[in-house]
Design a protein around this motif. Sequence first.
Motif, PDB file in Angstrom:
ATOM      1  N   THR A 107       0.830  -1.212   0.000  1.00 46.73           N
ATOM      2  CA  THR A 107       0.000   0.000   0.000  1.00 46.73           C
ATOM      3  C   THR A 107       0.860   1.256   0.000  1.00 46.73           C
ATOM      4  N   LYS A 130       2.085   1.798  -3.383  1.00 49.56           N
ATOM      5  CA  LYS A 130       0.989   2.238  -4.250  1.00 49.56           C
ATOM      6  C   LYS A 130       0.700   3.722  -4.029  1.00 49.56           C
ATOM      7  N   PHE A 172      -4.448   6.128   2.503  1.00 52.41           N
ATOM      8  CA  PHE A 172      -4.640   4.702   2.763  1.00 52.41           C
ATOM      9  C   PHE A 172      -6.055   4.239   2.415  1.00 52.41           C
ATOM     10  N   ALA A 224      -6.051   4.145  -1.658  1.00 53.66           N
ATOM     11  CA  ALA A 224      -4.916   3.595  -2.404  1.00 53.66           C
ATOM     12  C   ALA A 224      -5.324   2.483  -3.374  1.00 53.66           C
ATOM     13  N   SER A 225      -6.408   1.806  -3.086  1.00 49.64           N
ATOM     14  CA  SER A 225      -6.841   0.708  -3.964  1.00 49.64           C
ATOM     15  C   SER A 225      -7.744   1.179  -5.101  1.00 49.64           C
TER      16      SER A 225
END
Length: 134
Positions: free
Chosen positions: A51, A54, A113, A116-117
């Motif tokens: 993460t 990323k 956070f 991040a995806s």
Amino acid sequence: MKKSIILSVFATFMLLIVSNLGNAQTKKTSVPSVKTKVEIIQFHSEHRCMTCNKIEELTRETLKSYPTIPFSLVNADDKKNKEIASQFEATGSSLFLYNPTTKKKQDLTDMAFMNASDKDKFIKELKIKIDAFK
């Protein structure tokens, strides 16, 4: 014989110095020609998770739209970065907007956070934060 030994030691020493210069822990990737009011600083630990990597990747991609904003990647575990990590109260992974003139800072760690995806959401949110911070 003495000359070749001394030359070998000297060459080895120079290679070590040059290789260490290339492994600096604090890296500024963009140096603007005028004094900027915004910088982005990402702190990380010695061992980085997927993460964290990323977040760096998405931050760099976002900053392609802001070529004058510098990005700094700082290893918070490195003793030579103790002062800046202390200034930002960063003990591990975190992302900040920072104005070096006013010393104003904004912690974007939670936003980073949480998003991040989701590349599009991360970039959109970071742009909103940058534009509001200016």
